[in-house]
Design a protein around this motif. Structure first.
Motif, PDB file in Angstrom:
ATOM      1  N   ARG A  12       0.835  -1.214   0.000  1.00  0.00           N
ATOM      2  CA  ARG A  12       0.000   0.000   0.000  1.00  0.00           C
ATOM      3  C   ARG A  12       0.863   1.254   0.000  1.00  0.00           C
ATOM      4  O   ARG A  12       0.611   2.203  -0.753  1.00  0.00           O
ATOM      5  N   THR A  14       3.892   1.534  -1.128  1.00  0.00           N
ATOM      6  CA  THR A  14       4.569   1.626  -2.424  1.00  0.00           C
ATOM      7  C   THR A  14       3.666   2.278  -3.452  1.00  0.00           C
ATOM      8  O   THR A  14       4.093   3.164  -4.226  1.00  0.00           O
ATOM      9  N   LEU A  15       2.360   1.895  -3.462  1.00  0.00           N
ATOM     10  CA  LEU A  15       1.412   2.483  -4.412  1.00  0.00           C
ATOM     11  C   LEU A  15       1.200   3.974  -4.125  1.00  0.00           C
ATOM     12  O   LEU A  15       1.081   4.792  -5.051  1.00  0.00           O
ATOM     13  N   PRO A  25       3.887   3.445 -13.347  1.00  0.00           N
ATOM     14  CA  PRO A  25       3.787   2.189 -12.588  1.00  0.00           C
ATOM     15  C   PRO A  25       4.391   1.001 -13.345  1.00  0.00           C
ATOM     16  O   PRO A  25       3.700   0.029 -13.653  1.00  0.00           O
ATOM     17  N   TYR A  30       8.175   0.057  -9.490  1.00  0.00           N
ATOM     18  CA  TYR A  30       7.501  -0.561  -8.351  1.00  0.00           C
ATOM     19  C   TYR A  30       8.507  -1.312  -7.490  1.00  0.00           C
ATOM     20  O   TYR A  30       8.476  -1.212  -6.261  1.00  0.00           O
TER      21      TYR A  30
END
Length: 506
Positions: A12, A14-15, A25, A30
Motif C-alpha cells: 500500500r 509503495t502504491l 507504474p 515498483y
C-alpha cells in the motif's frame, strides 16, 4: 514497540509513493519503491537483453575487436559482472597507446633477479620471428621491453607494466599469425586437391597427391613439412618428365599424321591420273580402225597399270611403317611411365625391403642433423647387422635370406617410433636414425627391438627361424654422419666379437 511491516502494508505504501512522486507504474519503478519502503535491496538484475543489443552494433573489424566481442558474448551468457567489466575496459583500450611507465622514485623498490630478466629477454626474442613483420608496434614494444630488462636492476613494477603492454599486443599478433597460418594451410590443401583432381589417369601422381593431403593435415611438425616438401619435389619432377615426353610424343604423332595424310593425297592424285589416262586410252581404242593403232595403246595401259601398282605397294609399305612407328611411340610412352614410377620409388628406397637406400639415408640424416642442431636436441645412429646371415642363405637359399630381411624391416617398423627412420646400408646391414634420443635411450631402444625379434619367429617352409642382430649405437656430437657411422660400425664389430645378439654403445 516497533513491529515489522507486513507485505500488504509495504505494497500500500509503495502504491502511495508511486502516486505521490508521479512515477510510471512500471515493474522496475515498483520494485525500487518496494525495496525502499521495506528497507531491503536485491541484487541488481543482469541487463542481458540490453547488452546483446549493444553487442549487435559493436564494430568487429579488427582481430582485437572480434576478441573483445567474443568475450562480451561469453560474459552475457554467464551473467558475469566481473568479466563484463574486464571486457569493457579491454575494449576501451583498443587502439590506445600503452600506459606510460610510472617513474621510479623510491630507493626501496623490488628488482627483478638478473637470471629471470635474461630468461624473459630470451623468451621475447625467440617469440618475435614467429610474429612476422605485419605489426610494427609489437616489435617496438618488444624492443622497449628488452632494453629495459637488460638494465642492471630493472624494477619489478615497471617490468610488470611493460610485460602487460607487450602481452596485450602479443595476443592480437598471435591471433593474426594463427589465422594467416590456417589460411595458408587451406590454400596448400587446395593445391594438393587440384593435383589429385587433374591426375586421375596417373595412379602414381594421384597416390602422391593423396599422401600430400595426409601429410599436410594438422597438427603439423617440421618433420611432416620436410616430408611434404620432398613429396612435392617428386610430384613436380614426375610431372615435368611426363610433360616433356608427352610433348615429344605429340610432336611425333603430328608428324606421322601429316605424312599419312600426304600419302593418302598422293594415292588419290595417282588414282585420279590413272583414271583419266584409262579414259583417254579407251576413247582412242574405240576410234581405232586397225590393229596396229591399238597395240601402242595397250602398251601404254600396261605401263600405267604397272606404275600404279608399284606406287600402291610403296605407299602401303610407307603407311605400314607409319603405323609401326605410332605403335612404337605409344609403347615408349608406356615404358617411360613405368620407368618413372620405378625411379620415383627406387630413388630413395631399397626395392627389396622398402626401407631407405643410401641416397634416402643421406637426405634423411642431413635433415635430422640440421634439426637437432637447430633445436639443441640429441640425435643417435644405430648400425645393425644380421647374425649368421650367410649360413641362413646357404641352408635355406637366397630367397629365404631376402624374406628374412623383409621380416626384420617389418618388425622394426612396428616396434620403433614413427619418427625413427630405417635405411638399408648394404647387404644385411641397416642403419636406424633415432631423433630426440640420448645414447642410453638409443641402446635401450635397440635392445627392445632385439627382444621383439625373439618373440616373432621368421617362418620359412614351416620352419621357425630365429633372427638376431648385433648393433652399435652412437650419438652425434657436432660431427658429420660419416664419423658417426664409423663409430657405430666399430661398436657393432665389438658386439659381434662379444658373442653376437648384443647392442653396444660407441
Amino acid at each position: 514497540m516497533d513491529f515489522a511491516k507486513s507485505p500488504s502494508d509495504i505494497a500500500r505504501e509503495t502504491l502511495k509513493l508511486l502516486a505521490t512522486r508521479r512515477l510510471t507504474p512500471s515493474p522496475d519503478n515498483y520494485r525500487a519503491l518496494y525495496e525502499e519502503v521495506a528497507g531491503t535491496r536485491s541484487a541488481p538484475q543482469f541487463p542481458a537483453t540490453q547488452l546483446r543489443q549493444i553487442l549487435r552494433v559493436m564494430p568487429c573489424q579488427t582481430p582485437g575487436q572480434k576478441r573483445q566481442a567474443e568475450l562480451l558474448e561469453k560474459a552475457i551468457a554467464q551473467q558475469d559482472w566481473s568479466m563484463l567489466q574486464n571486457v569493457l575496459v579491454g575494449y576501451a583500450k583498443l587502439g590506445l597507446a600503452p600506459a606510460p611507465v610510472p617513474p621510479v622514485h623510491s630507493a626501496s623498490i623490488d628488482h627483478l633477479p638478473h637470471g629471470l630478466a635474461q630468461n624473459l629477454v630470451r623468451m621475447v626474442e625467440n617469440a618475435l620471428p614467429a610474429l612476422g613483420e605485419d605489426d610494427p608496434r609489437i616489435h617496438e614494444l618488444a624492443a622497449q621491453l628488452i632494453a629495459f630488462l637488460r638494465e642492471p636492476t630493472p624494477p619489478v613494477t615497471t617490468a610488470e607494466q611493460l610485460l602487460s603492454n607487450y602481452s596485450y599486443r602479443l595476443s592480437f599478433a598471435a591471433e593474426d599469425q594463427a589465422a594467416i597460418r590456417q589460411s595458408l594451410l587451406g590454400l596448400l590443401r587446395l593445391v594438393f586437391e587440384n593435383i589429385a583432381a587433374l591426375s586421375i589417369d596417373d595412379a602414381w601422381l594421384h597416390g602422391q597427391a593423396e599422401a600430400l593431403l595426409t601429410a599436410s593435415t594438422p597438427p603439423l611438425t617440421l618433420r611432416q613439412l620436410d616430408d611434404v616438401q620432398q613429396r612435392l619435389k617428386d610430384v613436380i619432377f614426375k610431372q615435368s618428365e611426363a610433360k616433356d615426353r608427352s610433348m615429344q610424343a605429340q610432336s611425333q604423332m603430328r608428324e606421322l599424321l601429316a605424312t599419312f595424310i600426304e600419302r593418302l593425297a598422293q594415292m588419290d592424285e595417282s588414282s585420279g591420273s590413272y583414271s583419266e589416262q584409262m579414259e583417254r586410252c579407251a576413247e582412242r581404242i574405240s576410234q581405232a580402225t586397225e590393229l596396229k593403232e591399238i597395240t601402242p595403246l595397250l602398251e601404254e595401259v600396261m605401263a600405267a597399270t604397272r606404275a600404279v601398282a608399284l606406287n600402291s605397294r610403296l605407299t602401303r609399305a610407307e603407311l605400314q611403317d607409319l603405323r609401326e612407328r605410332a605403335e612404337t611411340t605409344h609403347q615408349e610412352m608406356d615404358l617411360l611411365r613405368q620407368e618413372l614410377d620405378r625411379a620415383s620409388i627406387q630413388a630413395r628406397h631399397d626395392p627389396l625391403t622398402g626401407s631407405l637406400n643410401r641416397k634416402g639415408f643421406d637426405e634423411a640424416i642431413g635433415r635430422e642433423i640440421a634439426r637437432a642442431r637447430r633445436q639443441g636436441k640429441p640425435l643417435c645412429l644405430a648400425l645393425l647387422d644380421l647374425d649368421n646371415f650367410k649360413s641362413l642363405n646357404d641352408r635355406l637359399g637366397h630367397e629365404a635370406g631376402d624374406d628374412a630381411l623383409k621380416h626384420l624391416v617389418l618388425v622394426t617398423r612396428e616396434v620403433m617410433r614413427p619418427q625413427d627412420q630405417l635405411a638399408r646400408y648394404g647387404g644385411e646391414e641397416f642403419v636406424l636414425i633415432l631423433p630426440d634420443t640420448e645414447l642410453t635411450e638409443g641402446v635401450k631402444a635397440m635392445e627392445r627391438l632385439q627382444r621383439e625379434l625373439t618373440k616373432r619367429y621368421f617362418l620359412k617352409e614351416k620352419e621357425r627361424v630365429l633372427i638376431t642382430f648385433s648393433a652399435g649405437v652412437t650419438q652425434l656430437e657436432g660431427d658429420d654422419h660419416a664419423d658417426a657411422i664409423r663409430r657405430a660400425d666399430q661398436g657393432m664389430y665389438l658386439a659381434k666379437r662379444a658373442g653376437k645378439n648384443r647392442v653396444l654403445a660407441a
